[in-house]
Design an enzyme around this catalytic site. Structure first.
Site, PDB file in Angstrom:
ATOM      1  N   ASP A  94       1.011  -0.951   0.464  1.00  0.00           N
ATOM      2  CA  ASP A  94       0.159  -0.150  -0.167  1.00  0.00           C
ATOM      3  C   ASP A  94       0.792   1.089  -0.113  1.00  0.00           C
ATOM      4  O   ASP A  94       2.648   1.135  -0.259  1.00  0.00           O
ATOM      5  CB  ASP A  94      -0.975  -0.316   0.861  1.00  0.00           C
ATOM      6  CG  ASP A  94      -2.173   0.966   1.419  1.00  0.00           C
ATOM      7  OD1 ASP A  94      -1.946   1.887   0.533  1.00  0.00           O
ATOM      8  OD2 ASP A  94      -2.316   1.162   2.152  1.00  0.00           O
ATOM      9  N   ASP A 268      -7.618  -7.176   0.853  1.00  0.00           N
ATOM     10  CA  ASP A 268      -6.521  -8.175   1.879  1.00  0.00           C
ATOM     11  C   ASP A 268      -6.823  -7.510   3.445  1.00  0.00           C
ATOM     12  O   ASP A 268      -8.599  -6.859   4.087  1.00  0.00           O
ATOM     13  CB  ASP A 268      -5.597  -6.912   2.257  1.00  0.00           C
ATOM     14  CG  ASP A 268      -5.906  -5.472   2.324  1.00  0.00           C
ATOM     15  OD1 ASP A 268      -4.853  -5.571   3.200  1.00  0.00           O
ATOM     16  OD2 ASP A 268      -6.220  -5.124   0.944  1.00  0.00           O
ATOM     17  N   CYS A 306     -11.318 -28.603  10.107  1.00  0.00           N
ATOM     18  CA  CYS A 306     -10.079 -28.284  10.266  1.00  0.00           C
ATOM     19  C   CYS A 306      -8.232 -28.866   9.884  1.00  0.00           C
ATOM     20  O   CYS A 306      -8.181 -29.760  10.383  1.00  0.00           O
ATOM     21  CB  CYS A 306      -9.549 -26.231  10.529  1.00  0.00           C
ATOM     22  SG  CYS A 306      -8.097 -26.196   9.404  1.00  0.00           S
ATOM     23  N   CYS A 311      -5.012 -27.265  14.695  1.00  0.00           N
ATOM     24  CA  CYS A 311      -5.710 -28.387  14.477  1.00  0.00           C
ATOM     25  C   CYS A 311      -5.732 -29.728  14.735  1.00  0.00           C
ATOM     26  O   CYS A 311      -6.718 -30.857  15.417  1.00  0.00           O
ATOM     27  CB  CYS A 311      -7.444 -28.174  13.590  1.00  0.00           C
ATOM     28  SG  CYS A 311      -7.901 -26.541  13.482  1.00  0.00           S
ATOM     29  N   HIS A 337      -3.813 -20.576  12.147  1.00  0.00           N
ATOM     30  CA  HIS A 337      -5.067 -21.520  11.668  1.00  0.00           C
ATOM     31  C   HIS A 337      -5.992 -19.854  10.777  1.00  0.00           C
ATOM     32  O   HIS A 337      -6.359 -20.369  10.093  1.00  0.00           O
ATOM     33  CB  HIS A 337      -5.928 -21.688  13.566  1.00  0.00           C
ATOM     34  CG  HIS A 337      -7.610 -22.000  13.256  1.00  0.00           C
ATOM     35  ND1 HIS A 337      -8.160 -22.865  12.062  1.00  0.00           N
ATOM     36  CD2 HIS A 337      -8.877 -21.375  13.727  1.00  0.00           C
ATOM     37  CE1 HIS A 337      -8.920 -22.896  12.189  1.00  0.00           C
ATOM     38  NE2 HIS A 337      -9.870 -22.070  12.853  1.00  0.00           N
TER      39      HIS A 337
END
Length: 373
Positions: A94, A268, A306, A311, A337
Site C-alpha cells: 500500500d 486484504d 480443519c 487443529c 489457523h
C-alpha cells in the site's frame, strides 16, 4: 517488458464472480485471492515458511510503516522486501496513504502532498506522491499503489469531490515518478466516497491514465456493509475486464463472498490476525472465542473440520491457557489457523466459480457459519 498480466479463466454464470490468474515475475496469484497483511515486513507472529506452508500466493507490506522503520536506506541495502524477509513469492505494498490520513490532527494536506507527525516519535515528515512511489521502488514489491487521499465515510459531497480529483492528479504524478514499471505493477486507486457519480468519475479518469490494475479504496471505513456493496455495484462494472480489481482493507468472511460475487479479484485485511491475538478463531460453525472459560476443559481441536497443523496438534483448552497467560504461542497458533481457514475458504470459492455454484456455496457457508443473509 513487464511480466505482469491478468488472465481471465472463467466468469460465473449467475454472478459477476471471476476466476483468474495474475502473472508476475515471482509467480502466479490465483484469483479471487485473500492476501495476508504483513504490515512491517512480517505477518504478525508467523514466519515466511508458515505462509508458504499454508499456500499464501501473495502478502502485503505497508509503505508508511516501512518508511518509518527500518527506513528506505535499510530496505535498499537489504535488496528489497523479498530478500529482507526471506519471501520469494509476490508482495503488494500500500502507498501508506490510508495510514497517513488516519492520523487526522497529526497531518496537513496540500496539493503537493501531506505533512504528518510520526506516531512513533513525533518527528515531522512530508509525503508526496513522488516520495511514496520512490519508497515503494526501494521496497521492491511486485504490485504497488498510487498515493491517494482516503476521504472519511462521513465526508460531504464537495469535500469528497475535491479529494477524489486530487487523488486523480496525484495518480498522474505517481505514474510519472514510477521508475520500475518493468517489474512493479502500479495500481490506480478509485475513490469517491459514498457517491456513485464520483466513483464513476474516478474510474473514468484513472482508466484514461491507464494502469495495470485498479484498487477500490475508501470503503470499509465505517459505512454499513450494504452501502459498501452498493458502491461496489456502481463501480466494479465500469472497471476494465482485462485487469485485476482489488478491494482494499476488506476481509471479513461475508465480504469475501459478497465482493467476489460483484467481480472483485483481490482482498486484504488485518482482521484474521487481530482477532487471533484477542483469542478468537474462525471455525466451520462460526467464531469461537477460545479465551472464554467454557473452553477451559475442551480438549477438542479449534475446528474439528480443519486440517491445519494447529487443529491437528493442539486443543482449545491448551490454546486458551496460552492466551490467558499471554504466551506468544497462543497468538501464533490462532493467527496461523485463521489465515489457513480463510485461504482454504478462498480456494473453495474459486472451485465454486469453476463449478458455477458460487451462490449455492455461499448459502451453505453462511448457514453453517451463522452469517445472516
Amino acid at each position: 517488458m513487464s511480466e505482469f498480466r491478468y488472465e481471465l479463466i472463467k466468469e460465473c454464470k449467475d454472478t459477476g464472480a471471476r476466476l483468474g490468474k495474475i502473472h508476475t515475475a515471482r509467480g502466479i496469484i490465483n484469483t479471487p485471492i485473500f492476501m495476508p497483511v504483513g504490515t512491517q515486513a512480517t505477518v504478525k507472529s508467523l514466519s515466511s515458511e508458515d505462509l508458504v506452508e499454508m499456500d499464501a500466493n501473495i502478502i502485503l507490506g505497508n509503505t508508511y510503516h516501512l518508511y518509518l522503520r527500518p527506513g528506505q536506506e535499510i530496505m535498499e541495502k537489504a535488496g528489497g522486501i523479498h530478500q529482507f524477509m526471506n519471501w520469494k513469492r509476490p508482495v503488494l505494498t500500500d502507498s501508506g496513504g490510508f495510514q497517513v490520513f488516519s492520523l487526522n490532527d497529526l497531518r496537513k494536506i496540500t496539493e503537493e502532498g501531506v505533512e504528518f507527525i510520526s506516531h512513533l516519535d513525533g518527528s515531522r515528515h512530508f509525503m508526496t506522491p513522488e516520495k511514496a512511489i520512490d519508497m515503494q521502488n526501494s521496497i521492491g514489491a511486485d504490485i504497488i499503489m498510487c498515493f491517494d487521499e482516503c476521504a472519511p465515510a462521513g465526508a460531504d459531497y464537495e469535500y469528497t469531490k475535491k479529494s477524489m480529483e486530487m487523488t486523480t492528479r496525484w495518480a498522474k504524478r505517481c505514474k510519472e515518478a514510477h521508475k520500475r514499471p518493468e517489474d512493479q505493477a502500479l495500481f490506480g486507486i478509485v475513490q469517491g466516497g459514498m457517491f456513485e457519480d464520483l466513483r464513476a468519475q474516478s474510474v473514468k479518469e484513472l482508466t484514461e491514465i491507464d494502469f495495470p490494475g485498479y484498487s477500490i479504496g475508501g470503503l470499509s471505513v465505517g459505512e454499513p456493509k450494504d452501502v459498501m456493496y452498493r458502491m461496489l455495484d456502481a463501480t466494479v462494472p465500469l472497471l476494465p475486464k482485462d485487469k485485476p480489481r482489488y478491494l482494499m482493507g476488506v476481509g471479513s468472511l461475508d465480504a469475501l463472498f459478497e465482493g467476489t460475487i460483484r467481480g472483485i479479484d483481490m482482498f486484504d485485511c488485518v482482521l484474521q490476525s487481530r482477532i487471533a491475538r484477542n483469542g478468537t478463531a474462525f471455525t466451520s460453525h462460526g467464531k469461537v472465542v477460545v479465551r472464554n472459560a467454557t473452553y477451559k476443559e475442551d480438549f477438542s481441536p479449534v475446528d474439528p473440520e480443519c486440517d491445519c497443523f494447529v487443529c491437528r496438534n493442539y486443543t482449545r483448552a491448551y490454546i486458551r491457557h496460552l492466551i490467558k497467560t499471554n504466551e506468544i504461542l497462543g497468538a501464533r497458533l490462532l493467527t496461523y489457523h485463521n489465515l489457513y481457514f480463510t485461504l482454504v475458504t478462498m480456494k473453495k470459492i474459486r472451485q465454486a466459480i469453476m463449478d458455477d455454484n458460487l451462490l449455492a456455496y455461499k448459502e451453505a457457508f453462511f448457514k453453517k457459519f451463522g452469517i445472516a443473509e
